[in-house]
Design a protein around this motif. Structure first.
Motif, PDB file in Angstrom:
ATOM      1  N   PHE A  44      32.052  47.459  38.491  1.00  0.00           N
ATOM      2  CA  PHE A  44      32.407  46.292  39.333  1.00  0.00           C
ATOM      3  C   PHE A  44      32.403  46.159  40.510  1.00  0.00           C
ATOM      4  N   LYS A  45      31.928  48.139  41.081  1.00  0.00           N
ATOM      5  CA  LYS A  45      31.863  48.486  42.500  1.00  0.00           C
ATOM      6  C   LYS A  45      30.222  48.176  43.152  1.00  0.00           C
ATOM      7  N   SER A  46      29.650  48.312  42.099  1.00  0.00           N
ATOM      8  CA  SER A  46      27.708  47.965  41.955  1.00  0.00           C
ATOM      9  C   SER A  46      27.714  46.124  42.337  1.00  0.00           C
ATOM     10  N   ALA A  47      28.767  45.697  41.526  1.00  0.00           N
ATOM     11  CA  ALA A  47      28.595  44.092  41.186  1.00  0.00           C
ATOM     12  C   ALA A  47      28.909  43.487  42.718  1.00  0.00           C
ATOM     13  N   GLU A  48      30.559  44.003  43.124  1.00  0.00           N
ATOM     14  CA  GLU A  48      30.777  43.630  44.663  1.00  0.00           C
ATOM     15  C   GLU A  48      29.731  43.736  45.910  1.00  0.00           C
ATOM     16  N   THR A  49      28.598  44.939  45.433  1.00  0.00           N
ATOM     17  CA  THR A  49      28.067  44.917  46.437  1.00  0.00           C
ATOM     18  C   THR A  49      27.162  43.857  46.852  1.00  0.00           C
ATOM     19  N   PHE A  50      27.144  43.069  45.950  1.00  0.00           N
ATOM     20  CA  PHE A  50      25.968  41.967  45.557  1.00  0.00           C
ATOM     21  C   PHE A  50      26.972  40.259  46.195  1.00  0.00           C
ATOM     22  N   LEU A  51      28.023  40.804  46.401  1.00  0.00           N
ATOM     23  CA  LEU A  51      29.046  39.358  45.907  1.00  0.00           C
ATOM     24  C   LEU A  51      28.847  39.057  47.704  1.00  0.00           C
ATOM     25  N   LEU A  52      29.089  37.759  48.102  1.00  0.00           N
ATOM     26  CA  LEU A  52      29.152  36.526  48.961  1.00  0.00           C
ATOM     27  C   LEU A  52      30.333  36.657  49.443  1.00  0.00           C
ATOM     28  N   SER A  53      31.277  37.549  50.126  1.00  0.00           N
ATOM     29  CA  SER A  53      32.412  38.100  50.598  1.00  0.00           C
ATOM     30  C   SER A  53      32.890  36.410  51.509  1.00  0.00           C
ATOM     31  N   ASP A  54      33.800  36.057  51.022  1.00  0.00           N
ATOM     32  CA  ASP A  54      34.798  35.333  51.209  1.00  0.00           C
ATOM     33  C   ASP A  54      36.234  35.113  50.531  1.00  0.00           C
ATOM     34  N   PRO A  55      36.974  34.532  50.447  1.00  0.00           N
ATOM     35  CA  PRO A  55      38.472  34.761  50.199  1.00  0.00           C
ATOM     36  C   PRO A  55      38.309  34.824  48.708  1.00  0.00           C
ATOM     37  N   GLN A  56      38.051  33.195  48.204  1.00  0.00           N
ATOM     38  CA  GLN A  56      37.667  32.301  47.482  1.00  0.00           C
ATOM     39  C   GLN A  56      36.734  33.539  45.941  1.00  0.00           C
ATOM     40  N   ASN A  57      35.421  33.836  46.952  1.00  0.00           N
ATOM     41  CA  ASN A  57      34.803  34.594  46.105  1.00  0.00           C
ATOM     42  C   ASN A  57      35.134  35.898  45.277  1.00  0.00           C
ATOM     43  N   THR A  58      36.415  36.718  45.815  1.00  0.00           N
ATOM     44  CA  THR A  58      37.212  37.516  46.926  1.00  0.00           C
ATOM     45  C   THR A  58      37.889  37.377  45.088  1.00  0.00           C
ATOM     46  N   GLN A  59      38.612  36.291  45.032  1.00  0.00           N
ATOM     47  CA  GLN A  59      39.887  35.675  43.940  1.00  0.00           C
ATOM     48  C   GLN A  59      39.321  35.911  42.773  1.00  0.00           C
ATOM     49  N   LEU A  60      38.477  35.067  42.573  1.00  0.00           N
ATOM     50  CA  LEU A  60      37.629  34.678  41.182  1.00  0.00           C
ATOM     51  C   LEU A  60      36.934  35.717  40.656  1.00  0.00           C
ATOM     52  N   PHE A  61      36.448  37.111  41.487  1.00  0.00           N
ATOM     53  CA  PHE A  61      36.044  38.204  40.653  1.00  0.00           C
ATOM     54  C   PHE A  61      36.482  39.082  40.822  1.00  0.00           C
ATOM     55  N   ASP A  62      38.349  39.004  40.896  1.00  0.00           N
ATOM     56  CA  ASP A  62      39.183  39.596  40.633  1.00  0.00           C
ATOM     57  C   ASP A  62      39.430  39.023  39.213  1.00  0.00           C
ATOM     58  N   SER A  63      39.216  38.155  39.142  1.00  0.00           N
ATOM     59  CA  SER A  63      39.896  37.264  38.259  1.00  0.00           C
ATOM     60  C   SER A  63      39.385  37.255  37.021  1.00  0.00           C
ATOM     61  N   TYR A  64      37.756  37.455  37.111  1.00  0.00           N
ATOM     62  CA  TYR A  64      36.397  37.963  36.315  1.00  0.00           C
ATOM     63  C   TYR A  64      37.352  39.590  36.030  1.00  0.00           C
ATOM     64  N   LYS A  65      37.331  40.826  37.003  1.00  0.00           N
ATOM     65  CA  LYS A  65      37.681  42.323  36.364  1.00  0.00           C
ATOM     66  C   LYS A  65      38.693  41.996  35.381  1.00  0.00           C
ATOM     67  N   LYS A  66      39.909  41.308  36.163  1.00  0.00           N
ATOM     68  CA  LYS A  66      40.896  42.147  35.033  1.00  0.00           C
ATOM     69  C   LYS A  66      40.700  41.178  33.824  1.00  0.00           C
ATOM     70  N   PHE A  67      40.494  40.227  33.541  1.00  0.00           N
ATOM     71  CA  PHE A  67      39.395  39.179  32.534  1.00  0.00           C
ATOM     72  C   PHE A  67      38.953  40.921  31.459  1.00  0.00           C
ATOM     73  N   TYR A  68      37.342  40.902  32.092  1.00  0.00           N
ATOM     74  CA  TYR A  68      36.943  41.823  31.567  1.00  0.00           C
ATOM     75  C   TYR A  68      37.460  43.289  31.368  1.00  0.00           C
ATOM     76  N   LEU A  69      38.396  43.715  31.869  1.00  0.00           N
ATOM     77  CA  LEU A  69      38.804  45.438  31.719  1.00  0.00           C
ATOM     78  C   LEU A  69      40.201  45.201  30.093  1.00  0.00           C
ATOM     79  N   ARG A  70      40.794  44.287  30.237  1.00  0.00           N
ATOM     80  CA  ARG A  70      41.795  43.725  28.492  1.00  0.00           C
ATOM     81  C   ARG A  70      40.423  43.261  27.617  1.00  0.00           C
ATOM     82  N   LEU A  71      39.843  43.425  27.442  1.00  0.00           N
ATOM     83  CA  LEU A  71      38.665  43.230  26.688  1.00  0.00           C
ATOM     84  C   LEU A  71      38.375  44.651  25.594  1.00  0.00           C
ATOM     85  N   PRO A  72      39.023  44.399  24.645  1.00  0.00           N
ATOM     86  CA  PRO A  72      38.264  45.513  23.303  1.00  0.00           C
ATOM     87  C   PRO A  72      37.803  46.961  23.931  1.00  0.00           C
ATOM     88  N   ALA A  73      37.386  47.898  23.184  1.00  0.00           N
ATOM     89  CA  ALA A  73      35.776  49.156  24.064  1.00  0.00           C
ATOM     90  C   ALA A  73      34.823  48.459  22.887  1.00  0.00           C
TER      91      ALA A  73
END
Length: 136
Positions: A44-73
């Motif tokens: 996600f550190k690399s992915a964020e470098t390609f993300l359009l910088s705006d508050p809604q994008n950041t919020q949605l991407f943070d939600s996606y990261k939290k979802f991904y981190l809860r996935l089983p290994a």
């Protein structure tokens, strides 16, 4: 002469040590591909470098990261191992491109929107379906 040789060696070493996340993608397709690969890898550190910088994008991407981190290994490993295929590349205009892709794990077509903002290409994560993470 010795000073010049040392300087040249230092410059070569510095340039060769630039990490992939520090390199900016040149075009919309490269930006999209790099973003897709980084998200499949859970980088996600690399992915964020390609993300359009705006508050809604950041919020949605943070939600996606939290979802991904809860996935089983095993699911994370499957995403990381997955390849992806670009199905279509649509040029909406000179500043907006839509990439439809699927990965070998989910096999479900998805779209990402890549936009030119401030002379660089970035992924507009708002375009991605808000409920796409619920089905995975």
């Amino acid at each position: 002469m010795k000073y010049l040789l040392t300087l040249i060696c230092f410059l070569i070493f510095t340039v060769s040590c630039t990490s992939d996340s520090e390199k900016k993608s040149a075009g919309a397709m490269d930006t999209g591909r790099d973003f897709i690969r980084a998200t499949l890898d859970g980088d996600f550190k690399s992915a964020e470098t390609f993300l359009l910088s705006d508050p809604q994008n950041t919020q949605l991407f943070d939600s996606y990261k939290k979802f991904y981190l809860r996935l089983p290994a095993e699911k994370k490993a499957a995403y990381k191992k997955a390849s992806y295929n670009i199905n279509t590349y649509s040029e909406v205009n000179d500043s907006v491109k839509i990439i439809n892709y699927s990965n070998s794990y989910m096999k479900e077509p998805m779209n990402i929107k890549v936009v030119r903002s401030e002379n660089k290409w970035a992924v507009d994560f708002k375009y991605t379906s808000a409920d796409s993470t619920e089905n995975q």
